[in-house]
Scaffold this motif. Structure first.
Motif, PDB file in Angstrom:
ATOM      1  N   HIS A  11      13.744  -6.546  -2.791  1.00 18.47           N
ATOM      2  CA  HIS A  11      13.130  -5.888  -1.885  1.00 18.47           C
ATOM      3  C   HIS A  11      11.522  -5.615  -1.791  1.00 18.47           C
ATOM      4  O   HIS A  11      11.353  -5.557  -2.394  1.00 18.47           O
ATOM      5  N   THR A  12      10.970  -5.073  -0.981  1.00 17.81           N
ATOM      6  CA  THR A  12      10.451  -3.941  -0.519  1.00 17.81           C
ATOM      7  C   THR A  12      10.654  -2.507   0.491  1.00 17.81           C
ATOM      8  O   THR A  12      11.565  -3.132   0.795  1.00 17.81           O
ATOM      9  N   ALA A  13       9.421  -2.269  -0.236  1.00 16.61           N
ATOM     10  CA  ALA A  13      10.478  -0.559  -0.128  1.00 16.61           C
ATOM     11  C   ALA A  13       9.399  -0.103   1.528  1.00 16.61           C
ATOM     12  O   ALA A  13       8.006  -0.700   1.237  1.00 16.61           O
ATOM     13  N   GLY A  14       9.856   0.354   2.588  1.00 15.02           N
ATOM     14  CA  GLY A  14       9.946   0.258   3.597  1.00 15.02           C
ATOM     15  C   GLY A  14       8.872   1.606   4.013  1.00 15.02           C
ATOM     16  O   GLY A  14       8.790   2.461   2.693  1.00 15.02           O
ATOM     17  N   ALA A  15       8.330   1.766   4.440  1.00  8.44           N
ATOM     18  CA  ALA A  15       7.147   2.531   4.922  1.00  8.44           C
ATOM     19  C   ALA A  15       7.598   4.316   4.962  1.00  8.44           C
ATOM     20  O   ALA A  15       6.641   5.264   3.839  1.00  8.44           O
ATOM     21  N   ASP A  16       8.442   4.417   5.109  1.00  8.81           N
ATOM     22  CA  ASP A  16       8.847   6.256   4.573  1.00  8.81           C
ATOM     23  C   ASP A  16       9.484   6.173   2.837  1.00  8.81           C
ATOM     24  O   ASP A  16       8.819   7.183   2.418  1.00  8.81           O
ATOM     25  N   MET A  17       9.977   5.288   2.362  1.00  8.61           N
ATOM     26  CA  MET A  17       9.874   5.208   1.066  1.00  8.61           C
ATOM     27  C   MET A  17       8.936   5.301   0.021  1.00  8.61           C
ATOM     28  O   MET A  17       8.889   6.206  -0.386  1.00  8.61           O
ATOM     29  N   GLN A  18       7.595   4.719   0.673  1.00 10.18           N
ATOM     30  CA  GLN A  18       6.396   4.345  -0.298  1.00 10.18           C
ATOM     31  C   GLN A  18       5.787   6.162   0.635  1.00 10.18           C
ATOM     32  O   GLN A  18       5.330   6.346  -0.924  1.00 10.18           O
ATOM     33  N   ALA A  19       5.273   6.293   1.000  1.00  7.50           N
ATOM     34  CA  ALA A  19       5.177   7.734   1.922  1.00  7.50           C
ATOM     35  C   ALA A  19       5.685   8.992   0.744  1.00  7.50           C
ATOM     36  O   ALA A  19       4.942   9.756   0.031  1.00  7.50           O
ATOM     37  N   ALA A  20       6.851   8.766   1.161  1.00  7.46           N
ATOM     38  CA  ALA A  20       8.014  10.333  -0.350  1.00  7.46           C
ATOM     39  C   ALA A  20       7.577   9.955  -1.686  1.00  7.46           C
ATOM     40  O   ALA A  20       6.965  10.683  -2.531  1.00  7.46           O
ATOM     41  N   VAL A  21       7.400   8.795  -1.896  1.00  7.68           N
ATOM     42  CA  VAL A  21       7.267   7.859  -3.783  1.00  7.68           C
ATOM     43  C   VAL A  21       5.613   8.901  -4.103  1.00  7.68           C
ATOM     44  O   VAL A  21       5.538   9.583  -4.828  1.00  7.68           O
ATOM     45  N   SER A  22       5.145   8.315  -3.477  1.00  6.43           N
ATOM     46  CA  SER A  22       3.715   7.932  -3.175  1.00  6.43           C
ATOM     47  C   SER A  22       3.212   9.364  -2.757  1.00  6.43           C
ATOM     48  O   SER A  22       1.720  10.653  -3.842  1.00  6.43           O
ATOM     49  N   ALA A  23       3.335  10.213  -2.254  1.00  6.00           N
ATOM     50  CA  ALA A  23       3.276  11.972  -1.958  1.00  6.00           C
ATOM     51  C   ALA A  23       3.148  12.793  -2.937  1.00  6.00           C
ATOM     52  O   ALA A  23       2.212  13.654  -2.716  1.00  6.00           O
TER      53      ALA A  23
END
Length: 101
Positions: A11-23
Motif C-alpha cells: 500500500h501507498t499512504a494517501g496524501a491525508d495520512m502523509q500530511a498527518a505523519v509528516s506534520a
C-alpha cells in the motif's frame, strides 16, 4: 517514493495520512523507523475505513500509537492484499469470503 515518504510493501499512504505523519518530526521519525510491513499494516487499516470520519480517526490514532511504541495497528487482523504470503484461514473466511464466524 521519490517524495521521501516511506510507504508499505503493498500500500501507498494517501496524501491525508502523509500530511498527518509528516506534520510532526518525531512522528515522521517513528514512521520511518517502522518496517515496510509495519507501515503497510497501518496504511491498510486506514484505507479500510468506509467513512471519511473513520479514516481521519484512524490516521490520528496511527500517530498516537506510533508515540506509544506500537509497530502495528491495535486490533487489526492484518493486510489481506499481500502477495508474499497467503491469508490465514481466519482472514480468508471472515475478511475475504465474508463468512460469519
Amino acid at each position: 517514493m521519490t517524495d521521501g515518504f516511506l510507504h508499505g510493501t503493498v500500500h501507498t499512504a494517501g496524501a491525508d495520512m502523509q500530511a498527518a505523519v509528516s506534520a510532526d518530526r518525531d512522528t515522521l521519525a517513528l514512521w520511518q523507523g517502522l518496517t515496510p510491513l509495519g507501515r503497510n499494516e497501518f496504511i491498510c487499516w486506514v484505507d479500510d475505513a468506509k467513512q471519511d470520519k473513520t479514516r481521519a480517526r484512524r490516521i490520528a490514532r496511527t500517530c498516537d500509537e506510533l508515540h506509544e511504541g506500537k509497530k502495528r495497528p491495535c486490533c487489526w487482523a492484518g493486510c489481506i492484499h499481500r502477495t508474499d504470503k497467503p491469508p490465514s484461514a481466519w482472514q480468508q473466511a471472515v475478511l475475504i469470503d465474508k463468512k460469519a464466524t
